[in-house]
Structure formats: structure tokens, C-alpha cells
Design an enzyme around this catalytic site. Sequence first.
Site, PDB file in Angstrom:
ATOM      1  N   GLY A 233      -5.394   2.207  -7.273  1.00  0.00           N
ATOM      2  CA  GLY A 233      -4.220   3.247  -7.729  1.00  0.00           C
ATOM      3  C   GLY A 233      -3.118   2.853  -7.579  1.00  0.00           C
ATOM      4  N   THR A 464      -9.071   0.308  -0.342  1.00  0.00           N
ATOM      5  CA  THR A 464      -8.026  -0.219   0.893  1.00  0.00           C
ATOM      6  C   THR A 464      -8.724  -0.751   2.156  1.00  0.00           C
ATOM      7  OG1 THR A 464      -7.891   2.131   1.461  1.00  0.00           O
ATOM      8  CG2 THR A 464      -6.209   1.034   0.040  1.00  0.00           C
ATOM      9  N   THR A 639      -9.451  -6.029   6.758  1.00  0.00           N
ATOM     10  CA  THR A 639      -8.705  -4.926   5.383  1.00  0.00           C
ATOM     11  C   THR A 639      -7.732  -4.710   5.320  1.00  0.00           C
ATOM     12  OG1 THR A 639     -10.256  -3.097   6.683  1.00  0.00           O
ATOM     13  CG2 THR A 639     -11.439  -3.984   4.396  1.00  0.00           C
ATOM     14  N   GLY A 709      -1.034   0.785   4.209  1.00  0.00           N
ATOM     15  CA  GLY A 709      -1.474   0.188   2.750  1.00  0.00           C
ATOM     16  C   GLY A 709       0.256   0.452   1.940  1.00  0.00           C
ATOM     17  N   GLU A 710       1.219   0.684   2.720  1.00  0.00           N
ATOM     18  CA  GLU A 710       2.390   0.401   1.936  1.00  0.00           C
ATOM     19  C   GLU A 710       3.728  -0.230   2.706  1.00  0.00           C
ATOM     20  OE1 GLU A 710       2.962   4.197  -0.754  1.00  0.00           O
ATOM     21  OE2 GLU A 710       2.208   4.836   1.302  1.00  0.00           O
TER      22      GLU A 710
END
Lengths: 751, 323
Positions: A233, A464, A639, A709-710
Site C-alpha cells: 500500500g 510488512t 522482516t 516501515g518508513e
Amino acid sequence: MSTSIIGAPVTRVDGRAKVTGAAQYAVDHSPSNVAFGYPVWSTIGNGRIANIDTSAAERMPGVLAVLHHGNADPLFRPAERFEPYSRAGEVRPPFEDDQVYYYGQYVALVVANTFEQAQAAASAVRVEYQPRPSVVTLAAAPAPQQPPLLHYLRGNAVQAFDRAPVRIDQTYEIPTETHNPMELHATTAVWDGDRLTLYESSQGVVNHQHVMSEMMGIPVDRVTVLSPYIGSGFGGKLFPWPHSMLAAMAARRVQRPVKVQVPRDLMFTTVGHRPLTHQHVRIGATQDGKLLSIEHDVQQPTSLVDTFVENCIGVTSMLYSCPNVGTQQQLIPMNIGTPTPMRGPGIVSGLFPLESALDELAVQLKMDPLDLRLKNYAEQDESYDPPRPFSSKRLRECYQAGAEKWGWSRRTPQVGSMRRGNEIVGWGMATATWHAGRGSATVRVRLNADGTARASCATQDIGTGTYTVFAQVVAEKTGIPIDKIEVVLGDSSLPDGPTSGGSTATATVLPAVDQATQGAIGRVIAVAQQTPGSPFYPGDHAQTAGDPPKLAMTAGRIHLADRPPESGVPFGEIIAGARLAALDAEARTAPDPRDEHRYSSHSFGAQFIEVTWDPGIARLRVSRGLTVIDAGRIINQKTGRNQILGAVVMGIGMGIFEETLYDPRNAKPLNNNYSDYLVATNADVPDLDCIFVEYPDLHLNEYGARGIGEIGLAGVAPALTAAVYHATGVRVRRLPVRVENLMAGSQQKIA
Amino acid sequence: MQVFRYSQARTVEGAVRANGTFLAGGTTLVDLMKLNVLQPPAVIDINGLPLDRVESLPNGGLRIGALVRNSDLAWNETVKEKYTVLSEALLSGASPQLRNMATTGGNLLQKTRCYYYRDTNYACNKRQPGAGCSALDGFNRIHAVLGGSDHCVATHPSDMAVAMMALEATVHTQGPKGERSIPLDEFYLVPGDTPEKENVLVPGEIITHVTLPPLAAGTRSHYLKLRDRAQYEFALASVAVVIQISGGNITRARVAFGGVATKPWRSREAERALEGHAATTETFSRASDAAMAGAKPLQYNGFKIELAKRALVRTLETTTQTA
Ligand SMILES: Cc1cc2nc3c(=O)[nH]c(=O)nc-3n(C[C@H](O)[C@H](O)[C@H](O)COP(=O)(O)OP(=O)(O)OC[C@H]3O[C@@H](n4cnc5c(N)ncnc54)[C@H](O)[C@@H]3O)c2cc1C
């Protein structure tokens, strides 16, 4: 079992389903009798619909309905200004009126028995427009209104700049970027009486459920949103977009389930993007590199139908120690679809100019860019008055570990001075950061008599690793092997969970999974103590009176706390022995509001990029990348690493490829497909590495984990353009770096 | 996509008689049908025709069936060894998946990637003669600097055809009037005021195969493609060179450019500047200047002229280095 499963490189529990094709994505659901919706979209950027002629389309084979503003059922606006969990991608519902605000806005939806019939009929719908000139560039837009939407000031930045002995004053621009996840946005809508079920590709099933309830005008308990798998996404699927309402509306109209998949063209118009930003930075410094002032002015477009703010200036006031900081940001409505968060919103955009300007300052001062950062290291978050301590900050360790691993001391600062064979090598670095956050979540954990466990929550795994994190915590607490733990996510009817956004999902769910698991264990222990026939039932052991002996659960077994696990019994036997199917517990956790005001919580990192430049043929390639991240404790090395490296790949795209090109004549994104909108291919991705410096941030949660995540994207573009400068002598202030800019600016002729 | 008739051809003659639009790999045709850019009433699937072999010819040349897939051709042993430039050009094109589908005939006839040709809402003389050209004052970074006209500046995007141009390939066809052999150099047309006419084929005419002449011993060849990313992108500028050297002098040179012209662009100007001259950097730059002497930049593509020159110089350096 030890706690080592937390942090271990555990393979994704959903990986097999994904690579074997067993995973069902939104559009893979084919309820019986499903019909297909295909949109007709505006081909002008501004104006009104004068006439829609659907007669030819309606006569075509298989066509069930053609919906448009003239015949659509009413939709409603979301209550987002008033409610939490109520944010739509765009507050204007589709088909609200005859106005066109951007190219690619839905003007009709054809519903037919097959996808091909719907698509063919869609091209037979004749739309006449009364166009008005459209605005898709800042140059063509009216001057922004005063006062600015966002602003911040400490000290007197203007005066400090004027008096500064060393100054940088530059303008930077990032073009519009489009998320382009592989999986197209899609909705399969099914009505059962007055109940609506939506198979969605959503980064927030609970928010989606609430928004759909509001926009369709039905009670929230009548809406179920299912999103078990998401083909990524990047922020574009955080909030519901108009196709979801169209699918629901069409399904109600034709009394059949309806699927709407957003065509790739419209992935560039109706599902958000990272807005272009025009950013002016002025920095004043002393001769020895101490920052005296930072000013940062941003202009950012939004659409004419909604207000999206990409806060680029928040990071400017906290990243470095500097007495005078003045920032402001203005919004400029244009004829574009509504922008939306795209991986690292605000910070990724804000850091490009800030970090680039620092690199330019380092060049001007003849100072090492890493030393310049260290010289202005912020020990506290100075954006608060008084400054706040960080909950944990290990950026210095990131710089150090990175410089060592990279071999930064071997860098020679002269432009074009480093070579490998016939090619010139350039090195650049930048700081990365991302604010750490945590929300509330409810999780249910169930321990089954057959020895398995199940954890469930209305959050989702957007690729994720959220499924895996749930399983890891349950495994850690119970000792049940990962493959005996079922994790159920992506269903709005489960206990409320967080949206997968802002790199907060892991920090948010960890405490709730932990507590729910402990709760379920507690119930098994109680049953063990209270069930006649259980080895731990006091009667059977004729033990002395007083408190029952303490029990624990380890390696999947209930045992006396002071004896080894092997002495105990598998937990399933306890449950079965009491003739129970399962025991479960629910836990809701939320951040401690006191901590939120006591500390400033951010993740940090240092990013290093190498480019290789072949001046003879003007060929630039990224040839190496290293990212060192301080994000607290890493829950899953595999991950986690994947998130960082994936973000760096995206950063390569941002640096040298990505740009959505709007045609000023009709506001169309011209390169609206995977062939013409360039992202990094495997061949563009060099050897990338990542290191985590692990210092648990226990103020955020008991695991000490922040989000990852970012942040991996945050510093890539400025590190890359710094490397480009080092190699070529060309400073690129407008992304992406293009051969023509390098050819025009570079002094290095044919080698 | 519009409704169309679909049939399968069993023989070449049958395909010609069917007088429709041929479907080979479909990677251009189906793509453009989905965009409603091409709306053929009748689609003739030619994949069943026996045109899928690569054969050595008695004269030492090569015969390539029109249905040979780009991947098969690229990895063919003879092509890899003798016609290196062709193998390299093929492997630089598209993606492995596309190359597995794409055919020799289809590749020669692939359509331009001009944004405005591919969207029926834009004026485009190639799509609709007389409608106007949206690229001239549009975003024309990917457009042609050579061979354009006031009516069209769209590039022919093929890599394979550029290599074949430098190899002096011949296209063999069968049409309503029988068989023809057309030198590739005479196969393509520049747009002029009829940009809708891209080549000399007549309706119903099918490409059956392509032949490559033999190469003299010691011939060297190379394809260099320059673009923004490393893979899966059309050329900003590319060059194919086929060259022979004797005692430091260039005895024979064939040069063709891709990505910069409205058709695969053979540069006789460059060839003349090379043949009979010493293989030196000065010769190479003179040849690259000659090749681009007639180039006309548009608003956003001026850099392609310099890029193409550099590509040629580098390719000549590469091919003459150890010769
Ligand atoms: C995303 C993408 C990226 C690409 N990148 C590149 C690239 O970098 N470089 C490059 O060179 N190409 C590239 N291509 C183009 C690709 O090489 C062509 O689409 C392919 O070669 C066409 O071959 P095909 O067999 O699929 O042709 P088809 O689509 O089947 O046919 C193309 C045309 O040729 C006609 N035709 C086919 N065979 C015959 C025949 N035997 N006789 C007469 N007419 C015939 C058809 O009627 C049609 O008009 C790319 C394509 C895509 C979709």
C-alpha cells in the site's frame, strides 16, 4: 522457551500462501453471480459535465447499469472532522454533482456481467464537458493565501541568517510521486439484506468500516471489511477511496455482488500520491560549522475537493541543535486528485531539502558532512519549549557504526576524486529520522485444547510482517511453536486494531498481544488448579494447605514454576481435561499519556549511498547503500531488514527515476503505467546493507520497539544527490536526477 | 477493447487471404487494442504458422522466421557468436517475460511509445491523419531528434531493428501480389506528412522471415543502449555498430541509432566518416558529429543529440579496442 524468538529472523508466517498463490486478494474473491464495474473517468482537469450519453453503452451485451451523477443513489460525506476512525481518502463522494475537479475523476461506472463487457461499454459512454483551464503547476497557480497553514518559530531566524558569516540559500523541488503498489486498489462488495461486506485492499479495516458506514449511510455494525492480504500500500491504502463506495452503490443497485478494480491509469489519479513540494531553505552557520539559523518555507498543492497536508517542516525544528528556526508551509489547491500519505510523508519530503542544504554547507565550509552533523547534534528535542528529552536516541552510534562499516574515512572530498576503473565514484550521506508513535489496540488470544493457539485483531498485514510479529509474541509467551499459532487479521469484525500507518502498528499491537496471551495463560493455569483430575489439582496431591503452588507456562507446558517445563503437562491436556474446547482472553492496551508529554520519541538513522558515474556516456548508477538504524528493539531481524532495504530501493526510485508527469493542457498524468513511470528494477538495486543499533526504547512499550516501515526511505534521496555532487560536481535540487541535468552541468567530458 | 473477429491461420497463403491484422506475440497489438488505439475488426492469429526457425544459409548468412521469439533469437548460438550486436540489442529490450512472447516480425512492426499516440483523447496524426500532433508542444523528452516532421516526432522504439539495420538485414514478405524481399533500410518510412504510414507493407502482406548477410571474418559488433534505468526501459539513445578493421584502419563500418529517430536510423554519414580512416578518437568524434549533423531538438530532448554522440564514440572505442 527462551525469549530469543523476539528479534530472531523468523520467516513470514503468511509467506507460503503468498508465493503459492493461495492468498486471496480483494479482487480474487468471486462470490457467486458477481458482476463487474468499470469506470469512466474525466478527461479534462477542470470544468463541468454538460451531458452524459449512456444509451449506446446500455444497449451493449451484458450491461446491467450505467451509474453517474444524474442517476446515482445518494452518498454522504464522512464525519472526519468530528470522529476518530473516520478518514476518507477524499471527502467528496463520487458522483456528488456535475463538477470535474481533476483528470481521472470518476464520472460514470458501467456494471456488466463480465469485466470485458463493462470495459467495452465504458468506452461507449459519451461525455460532453464544459472545460475550464486547469492548473497543475505551481507556476500557474494563484499565489498562496496568507497566513501559512503551518508555521513554527524559535529565536529570530531571519536576523540570525542576515548576520551569519556562512549562508546557504537554495530552493528544492520534489515532483509528484505515485505509490504504485503492485496490487491495484480493488473492492468486491456484497450485500446480504442490509448488511454490506467489502473485500478490500485496505491498510485500515476499522477505519474503512467506519467511513463506509458514514458515506453509505448505514449503521457501522452492518458493514464488514475484509482485507486479509494486501499487495502493498505504501500509504495509498490507508483511507477509503471512491471506488469502494462505487462498488457498494453498484452492488445495491444491481442486487448482485460487484467487483471494481481500479485500472492502472487511475492509480495515478484517484487513490492519492505524494504531492509535489517546492521548498526554500536558508541556513546560517559559523565558520566552524555551528548552525545559527534554519528557515524552511514549503509550498504544497492539494486538491480542490479535500485538504491534505504533507507536513514537511516538523522535522526541521527537531533534527539539529540550532537556536533560531523559522518554518512555514502553505497549501495550494490545484486540479489534481487528493494527495495522501506516501511512505514517510512529510519527513521524506522535508529531509531532502534540509539534508541537501547541510551537504551544501559542508562543501562550502570544506567540512566533512558527517562531522557537520555531529557538530550540531541535538541532545534534546529543541522544538519544544522547554526542550524535551528523547525517550531514547542513539543517532551518534548510527553515524559511528555506519562510518566504520562504510569506510567513510577513505572518502576524499574533491569532486570526481574517487575512481573505480574508468568510472567515477561518489559518496554521500544523510541523516534519517521518523517519529515513533503508538496507539491503542485490542487483541484476543485463544489457546485450544488441540495444542494450537490463535491470535486475532482487526488490524492488517500490508506485507510488512504483522502476522509474523503476532505469532512471535504468542510463541515467546507460551512456547507454542510458530507453526501451531494461527493469526487472524484483516477483518473489521475482530477486536479493534490499528491502521497500518505511520510505522506504528508493531509498537501498538505488541503490548496487547503480550497481555492477551498472558491473560489466556492465566486462565489455563486457573483451570489447571481448579479441575479435579488435573495434576495440579490440590486434592490429588494432598499437599499442605495455603496458597496453591505457583504455575507457569513454558515450551507449551504448564508446570510448577520452580520445576523444569518437562515436569509439567502440555497445556492442551489441561484444557481438554476440563472438557473445554479452548480458553481465551482479550486485552486492550494504550500508550501512557504521561510519557507522551514527558518525552520526544523518534527513530534515527544514518544513510550512505555510493553512485558510479561514467561521464563518457553520461551513465549514473547507484552502486552501494548502507543504512544504520536506531529504532529501539527489532522484533524480527528478517522482516525488519526487509523493510529498511525495501525503503532504500524506493529511495533509489525517488532519487533518480520517479516523477508523475502532468500534462498542463488537460491535467493528465502522462506516464500513468508501469512502463513509463519508472521505479527501480532489480538491475538498479546494488548491494544494500543495513545495521540495527539496538537500544530498546522502554518508554514506548515494554518491548522497547519503535517502527521501521518508513525511516529507511527518509535520507536516501539527499544522500544520493550528495553522492551525485561528489561524483559529478552537479548539485541536483530538483528530483529526480536526470542525465540531461548531469550532462549540462558536469565538467567531465568524454573520458 | 472493442469486439473483433478472431481466427487462426493454418498457412501463410491463408493468412494473406484473410486480410486482417496479424497477431503474433500480441505484446504490442493487444496492449494497443486495450487502449482502443488499434481497433482491428479481424484479428488473424499467425502463431500456428511454421515460421519459427532460425536456419543458417548456404552463403553463411542467417534466416530468421518471423515467429522466432526474441528470447530464442537472442540466445541462439550463431546469433550470440556471429551477430553479437543482435543478441545484445534483443536482450536490452523490454523484460524477459515480454521477450518470451515477442516475435521477430512483431518487433519490427511494434508501435511507438509516444504518450499522445497511446491515448485516444489526444490529437495524433499517426493515429488519426490530419488531427494534429500533441507531442510538438507536449512533453517530448522521449521523442525523436532525427527524421521528424511537423506532423510527427514519435520514435520507433525497437532495439532489435536497430541492430538489424546495422547488419543490413532483408525483410521477406508474402502479400496479395506474391513474395517480396525488401532491404530493411528501405522498409521503414519517415513520417513526412503521412505519419500513419510507417513502412512499405501493403494490407494483407505478411513478414515471413528476415535474412542476415554473412559477416566477413574478424567483423566486430556491439549494441549500446543508454536510458534512465538499467533494465526494462526504451532507449533514450542507442547505437549498433558493425565494423571491420585492418592495420588500425576502419575498412568497413555500419552504424545505426535507436531511440533518437522516427525509424531505426542508419547513419551513412557516420559510416562515411569512419570508412578508410584510422580508428582513433578524433575519427570517432567526427563520425558522431556527422551522424547528428541533421538533428533537430525539441523542447525537452536536446540532450539526446549529445547522448547519441557519446554512445557512438564509446561503442566505436569498445569495438576497436582489441581489434
Ligand atoms: C512494457 C513494454 C516494454 C517494452 N520495451 C521494449 C524495449 O525496451 N525495446 C524494444 O525493442 N521493444 C520493447 N517493447 C516492445 C516489444 O519488443 C514489442 O511489443 C514486441 O517485439 C512485438 O512483438 P509481438 O510478436 O508481440 O507483436 P504483436 O503485438 O503480435 O504485433 C505487433 C504488430 O506487428 C504485426 N505483425 C506481427 N507479426 C507480423 C508478421 N509476421 N507479418 C506482418 N505483420 C505482423 C501485428 O499485426 C501488429 O500490428 C516493449 C513492450 C512493452 C509492452
